[in-house]
Design a protein around this motif. Structure first.
Motif, PDB file in Angstrom:
ATOM      1  N   GLY A 214      14.393 -17.296  24.395  1.00  0.00           N
ATOM      2  CA  GLY A 214      14.424 -16.880  25.785  1.00  0.00           C
ATOM      3  C   GLY A 214      14.027 -18.073  26.593  1.00  0.00           C
ATOM      4  O   GLY A 214      14.769 -18.413  27.646  1.00  0.00           O
ATOM      5  N   ILE A 215      12.768 -18.784  26.312  1.00  0.00           N
ATOM      6  CA  ILE A 215      12.497 -19.787  27.159  1.00  0.00           C
ATOM      7  C   ILE A 215      13.534 -21.014  27.235  1.00  0.00           C
ATOM      8  O   ILE A 215      13.733 -21.621  28.178  1.00  0.00           O
ATOM      9  CB  ILE A 215      11.018 -20.427  26.497  1.00  0.00           C
ATOM     10  CG1 ILE A 215      10.001 -19.307  26.753  1.00  0.00           C
ATOM     11  CG2 ILE A 215      10.445 -21.668  27.251  1.00  0.00           C
ATOM     12  CD1 ILE A 215       8.581 -19.919  26.001  1.00  0.00           C
ATOM     13  N   ALA A 216      14.022 -21.229  25.987  1.00  0.00           N
ATOM     14  CA  ALA A 216      14.926 -22.382  25.785  1.00  0.00           C
ATOM     15  C   ALA A 216      16.402 -22.224  26.567  1.00  0.00           C
ATOM     16  O   ALA A 216      16.950 -23.135  27.317  1.00  0.00           O
ATOM     17  CB  ALA A 216      15.254 -22.798  24.466  1.00  0.00           C
ATOM     18  N   LEU A 217      16.922 -20.849  26.405  1.00  0.00           N
ATOM     19  CA  LEU A 217      18.122 -20.460  26.987  1.00  0.00           C
ATOM     20  C   LEU A 217      17.829 -20.709  28.656  1.00  0.00           C
ATOM     21  O   LEU A 217      18.720 -20.776  29.641  1.00  0.00           O
ATOM     22  CB  LEU A 217      18.683 -19.178  26.500  1.00  0.00           C
ATOM     23  CG  LEU A 217      19.077 -19.249  25.118  1.00  0.00           C
ATOM     24  CD1 LEU A 217      19.096 -17.709  24.746  1.00  0.00           C
ATOM     25  CD2 LEU A 217      20.394 -19.801  25.120  1.00  0.00           C
ATOM     26  N   LEU A 218      16.710 -19.883  29.362  1.00  0.00           N
ATOM     27  CA  LEU A 218      16.241 -20.089  30.469  1.00  0.00           C
ATOM     28  C   LEU A 218      16.340 -21.439  31.223  1.00  0.00           C
ATOM     29  O   LEU A 218      16.882 -21.624  31.991  1.00  0.00           O
ATOM     30  CB  LEU A 218      14.908 -19.544  30.931  1.00  0.00           C
ATOM     31  CG  LEU A 218      14.640 -19.363  32.388  1.00  0.00           C
ATOM     32  CD1 LEU A 218      15.402 -18.451  33.139  1.00  0.00           C
ATOM     33  CD2 LEU A 218      13.120 -18.862  32.342  1.00  0.00           C
ATOM     34  N   ALA A 219      15.716 -22.348  30.483  1.00  0.00           N
ATOM     35  CA  ALA A 219      15.658 -23.931  30.992  1.00  0.00           C
ATOM     36  C   ALA A 219      16.915 -24.354  30.880  1.00  0.00           C
ATOM     37  O   ALA A 219      17.170 -25.224  31.968  1.00  0.00           O
ATOM     38  CB  ALA A 219      14.603 -24.512  29.959  1.00  0.00           C
ATOM     39  N   THR A 220      17.723 -23.996  30.001  1.00  0.00           N
ATOM     40  CA  THR A 220      19.080 -24.745  29.779  1.00  0.00           C
ATOM     41  C   THR A 220      20.157 -24.280  30.949  1.00  0.00           C
ATOM     42  O   THR A 220      20.517 -25.014  31.625  1.00  0.00           O
ATOM     43  CB  THR A 220      19.894 -24.228  28.540  1.00  0.00           C
ATOM     44  OG1 THR A 220      18.990 -24.581  27.140  1.00  0.00           O
ATOM     45  CG2 THR A 220      21.095 -24.656  28.317  1.00  0.00           C
ATOM     46  N   LEU A 254      23.843 -18.422  30.599  1.00  0.00           N
ATOM     47  CA  LEU A 254      23.527 -17.197  31.202  1.00  0.00           C
ATOM     48  C   LEU A 254      23.759 -16.009  30.506  1.00  0.00           C
ATOM     49  O   LEU A 254      22.649 -15.118  30.384  1.00  0.00           O
ATOM     50  CB  LEU A 254      23.935 -17.253  32.562  1.00  0.00           C
ATOM     51  CG  LEU A 254      23.774 -15.733  33.536  1.00  0.00           C
ATOM     52  CD1 LEU A 254      22.343 -15.573  33.643  1.00  0.00           C
ATOM     53  CD2 LEU A 254      24.645 -15.799  34.767  1.00  0.00           C
ATOM     54  N   ILE A 255      25.012 -16.044  30.090  1.00  0.00           N
ATOM     55  CA  ILE A 255      25.223 -14.708  29.011  1.00  0.00           C
ATOM     56  C   ILE A 255      24.457 -14.680  27.789  1.00  0.00           C
ATOM     57  O   ILE A 255      23.907 -13.609  27.646  1.00  0.00           O
ATOM     58  CB  ILE A 255      26.767 -14.950  28.667  1.00  0.00           C
ATOM     59  CG1 ILE A 255      27.683 -14.914  29.806  1.00  0.00           C
ATOM     60  CG2 ILE A 255      27.093 -13.991  27.378  1.00  0.00           C
ATOM     61  CD1 ILE A 255      29.240 -15.120  29.571  1.00  0.00           C
ATOM     62  N   LEU A 256      24.358 -15.905  27.113  1.00  0.00           N
ATOM     63  CA  LEU A 256      23.172 -15.643  25.968  1.00  0.00           C
ATOM     64  C   LEU A 256      21.674 -15.336  26.265  1.00  0.00           C
ATOM     65  O   LEU A 256      21.112 -14.395  25.783  1.00  0.00           O
ATOM     66  CB  LEU A 256      23.097 -17.060  25.150  1.00  0.00           C
ATOM     67  CG  LEU A 256      24.515 -17.359  24.550  1.00  0.00           C
ATOM     68  CD1 LEU A 256      24.453 -18.805  23.983  1.00  0.00           C
ATOM     69  CD2 LEU A 256      24.650 -16.340  23.226  1.00  0.00           C
ATOM     70  N   PHE A 257      21.321 -15.759  27.382  1.00  0.00           N
ATOM     71  CA  PHE A 257      19.812 -15.456  27.918  1.00  0.00           C
ATOM     72  C   PHE A 257      19.823 -13.940  28.156  1.00  0.00           C
ATOM     73  O   PHE A 257      18.722 -13.151  28.161  1.00  0.00           O
ATOM     74  CB  PHE A 257      19.746 -16.299  29.244  1.00  0.00           C
ATOM     75  CG  PHE A 257      18.478 -16.000  30.041  1.00  0.00           C
ATOM     76  CD1 PHE A 257      17.213 -16.114  29.333  1.00  0.00           C
ATOM     77  CD2 PHE A 257      18.461 -15.129  31.106  1.00  0.00           C
ATOM     78  CE1 PHE A 257      15.870 -16.014  29.940  1.00  0.00           C
ATOM     79  CE2 PHE A 257      17.049 -14.829  31.630  1.00  0.00           C
ATOM     80  CZ  PHE A 257      16.055 -15.174  31.102  1.00  0.00           C
ATOM     81  N   ILE A 258      20.827 -13.324  28.989  1.00  0.00           N
ATOM     82  CA  ILE A 258      20.873 -11.894  29.337  1.00  0.00           C
ATOM     83  C   ILE A 258      20.779 -11.122  28.077  1.00  0.00           C
ATOM     84  O   ILE A 258      19.965 -10.178  28.067  1.00  0.00           O
ATOM     85  CB  ILE A 258      21.946 -11.653  30.417  1.00  0.00           C
ATOM     86  CG1 ILE A 258      21.840 -12.220  31.563  1.00  0.00           C
ATOM     87  CG2 ILE A 258      22.290 -10.230  30.285  1.00  0.00           C
ATOM     88  CD1 ILE A 258      23.084 -12.121  32.276  1.00  0.00           C
ATOM     89  N   ARG A 260      19.876 -11.819  25.043  1.00  0.00           N
ATOM     90  CA  ARG A 260      18.363 -12.173  24.344  1.00  0.00           C
ATOM     91  C   ARG A 260      17.268 -11.458  24.963  1.00  0.00           C
ATOM     92  O   ARG A 260      16.793 -10.815  24.233  1.00  0.00           O
ATOM     93  CB  ARG A 260      18.114 -13.801  24.365  1.00  0.00           C
ATOM     94  CG  ARG A 260      16.723 -14.053  24.013  1.00  0.00           C
ATOM     95  CD  ARG A 260      16.495 -13.919  22.407  1.00  0.00           C
ATOM     96  NE  ARG A 260      15.226 -14.287  21.938  1.00  0.00           N
ATOM     97  CZ  ARG A 260      15.132 -14.168  20.550  1.00  0.00           C
ATOM     98  NH1 ARG A 260      15.858 -13.933  19.742  1.00  0.00           N
ATOM     99  NH2 ARG A 260      13.709 -14.641  20.197  1.00  0.00           N
ATOM    100  N   GLU A 261      17.464 -11.506  26.330  1.00  0.00           N
ATOM    101  CA  GLU A 261      16.128 -10.921  27.094  1.00  0.00           C
ATOM    102  C   GLU A 261      16.482  -9.187  26.788  1.00  0.00           C
ATOM    103  O   GLU A 261      15.507  -8.253  27.092  1.00  0.00           O
ATOM    104  CB  GLU A 261      16.185 -11.069  28.385  1.00  0.00           C
ATOM    105  CG  GLU A 261      15.953 -12.558  28.702  1.00  0.00           C
ATOM    106  CD  GLU A 261      14.595 -12.951  27.986  1.00  0.00           C
ATOM    107  OE1 GLU A 261      13.511 -12.896  28.215  1.00  0.00           O
ATOM    108  OE2 GLU A 261      14.840 -13.533  26.778  1.00  0.00           O
TER     109      GLU A 261
END
Length: 530
Positions: A214-220, A254-258, A260-261
């Motif tokens: 989640g941290i990695a995807l948010l930063a990306t 953004l799609i992957l982050f949503i 994941r969270e």
């Protein structure tokens, strides 16, 4: 459980001297962070010359800080829980202060950019944490006033940066815009260690439970988005392969982050809080507030310097009376909230006043506009912003409970920052494009066969000849002067268009307020991050 949570909150309420000191500490930290987002704007030219950097390279000084800010804000609630709020707050101040020293001592542009990124990580944490600390130090009945006090720093900060930066650069040198943070950071660190307390948290997560993906995807996705917004205009948007690639990364990230969270047991950002209708509407309004706040803070100094020929210091000082007006409005608004004045009405009036500000600016803009034409519109802007910030924040959180309030506060803070980034990117893009469009239209009306055009060129030619230039040189200079006049006028017309559409945007926000449900009015953002 609820009684225990309430008791814990009550234990954090401060009185007398302690509350005054904690309030000063929190506002000082919020101001330090926000002033630093704009103070470098007037120093970029000096940095460029001193460090031998290109204009594109030096723009990274702003971009790196903004990217770090927006990445860390939504993570603040989780990080506070992991390390303890006071520990996290103090560590953020120290990180910000140390990096300020390192920025001032940077020997090349990429050192400066790296230190600015780390400084942005410390600074972004200060915003939401300071808001939570200041609100929980006040009893529930006075938390509207607490939000107002915090709001003074958030709203006034962006306009203090340019005049302060201009003064330091004009009288000293660019490293001093960073060195000024050091004594203030040391004072804030000592006060935070001595007076700020942490709430009791639940069990901390083990390292294997931390949402590293989640941290990695948010930063990306946030980092890519911020880069696209900061550099899109100068790199010709989607005609540039890097901008196109990062835009694709932003969307998929953004799609992957949503995903994941929403599926992970211990998410770094709790997206389920957005099920609350008021928070969804509030994040939209915070986005538009950031758009108007940071957008107008950007274009007014540029207009006064590029068109009216003002110095950086004078352009920055122009914004001060409006900022003082906002600061004056904040406690009044906080008092109105405590007395039960419907916040929907305040937000509606705030959007309407901001519309009047843009309408007056639209009508007053000329190549010869004076201070007297800008003073009162900027006072109107200050009143409008004062009526918007606190009511929007409290309405956004009014139907949330417990720790969800802190998670909601992080979303409103992030959306305000993103709104500013979008505002700056969109405004700079349209200024460039509309200036070119207006220039083409104005030139089309300059028919050399018209008597009035011939007379003006002849008058300018005679003026240059009287200064000792030959007839041909004078004619060439007359055409250059006419072309410059057309460019100047077309730029003014583009600024007028920006203010017109910005005003329409704020006017369209008023009906959105009707969708806000009545909450508990006495919002408790200090339940945050428990």
């Amino acid at each position: 459980m609820k009684k225990a949570a309430v008791a814990a909150d009550d234990d954090l309420v401060e009185y007398g001297f302690r509350r005054v000191i904690i309030t000063i500490t929190a506002v000082l930290c919020a101001l330090l962070e926000i002033v630093d987002t704009t103070i470098v704007n007037v120093a970029l030219t000096d940095m460029r010359g001193s460090l031998g950097a290109t204009l594109t390279d030096v723009a990274w000084v702003i971009t790196a800080y903004a990217i770090a800010n927006v990445i860390v804000i939504p993570m603040t609630s989780w990080l506070s829980q992991q390390f303890g709020r006071r520990n996290y707050f103090v560590a953020s101040i120290i990180l910000f202060t140390v990096c300020s020293f390192l920025c001032g001592n940077a020997t090349n542009i990429w050192e400066l950019v790296a230190f600015r990124f780390v400084q942005g990580i410390g600074g972004g944490a200060l915003l939401v944490t300071a808001q939570t600390i200041i609100t929980e130090s006040y009893p529930v009945a006075k938390r509207g006033m607490a939000q107002a006090i915090y709001g003074m720093g958030v709203i006034v900060g962006p306009t203090l940066g340019p005049p302060l930066g201009g003064y330091l650069v004009d009288h000293y040198s660019w490293p001093y815009i960073f060195y000024i943070n050091i004594p203030l950071g040391i004072i804030a660190t000592i006060l935070a260690i001595s007076f700020v307390r942490s709430p009791k948290y639940g069990e901390k997560l083990k390292s294997n439970q931390v949402d590293w993906w989640g941290i990695a995807l948010l930063a990306t996705f946030i980092g890519s988005l911020q880069f696209v917004l900061e550099h899109g205009q100068q790199d010709d948007w989607f005609n540039d392969s890097l901008i196109t690639s990062l835009s694709v990364i932003t969307v998929f990230g953004l799609i992957l982050f949503i995903w994941r969270e929403l599926t992970y047991k211990h998410p770094i950002v709790n997206l389920s809080v957005l099920k609350d209708g008021n928070l969804r509407i509030g994040t939209v309004m915070c986005f538009i507030l950031g758009f108007g706040l940071y957008g107008s803070t950007l274009i007014i100094p540029i207009y006064t310097q590029a068109i009216l020929g003002w110095t950086a210091t004078d352009a920055g000082l122009l914004l001060i009376p409006g900022s003082i007006t906002t600061a004056f409005m904040m406690p009044i608004v906080g008092n109105m909230i405590q007395k039960g004045v419907p916040q929907q009405y305040m937000v509606a009036v705030g959007f309407l006043i901001f519309f009047f500000f843009t309408f007056v600016m639209y009508n007053n803009m000329t190549p010869d506009t004076g201070t007297e034409h800008l003073f009162w519109p900027l006072i109107l802007r200050g009143i409008g912003l004062g009526l918007l910030f606190v009511p929007i924040t409290t309405l956004s959180l009014s139907t949330l409970k417990g720790k969800h309030i802190g998670e909601g506060a992080a979303f409103t803070g992030m959306m305000r920052q993103l709104g500013g980034s979008f505002g700056i990117a969109i405004i700079t893009t349209f200024i460039t494009r509309w200036t070119q469009e207006h220039r083409v239209n104005l030139i089309a009306n300059l028919d050399p066969s018209k008597y009035e055009v011939q007379q003006r060129i002849a008058t300018m030619q005679r003026g240059f000849m009287s200064k000792g230039f030959s007839s041909n040189e004078s004619l060439q200079k007359a055409y250059q002067a006419l072309d410059y006049s057309v460019l100047k006028q077309s730029t003014v017309l583009s600024y007028m268009d920006i203010f017109l559409y910005l005003g329409i945007l704020f006017l369209c926000c008023i009906p959105i307020i009707l969708f806000i449900k009545k909450g508990k009015n006495k919002v408790n953002p200090a339940d945050a991050m428990h």
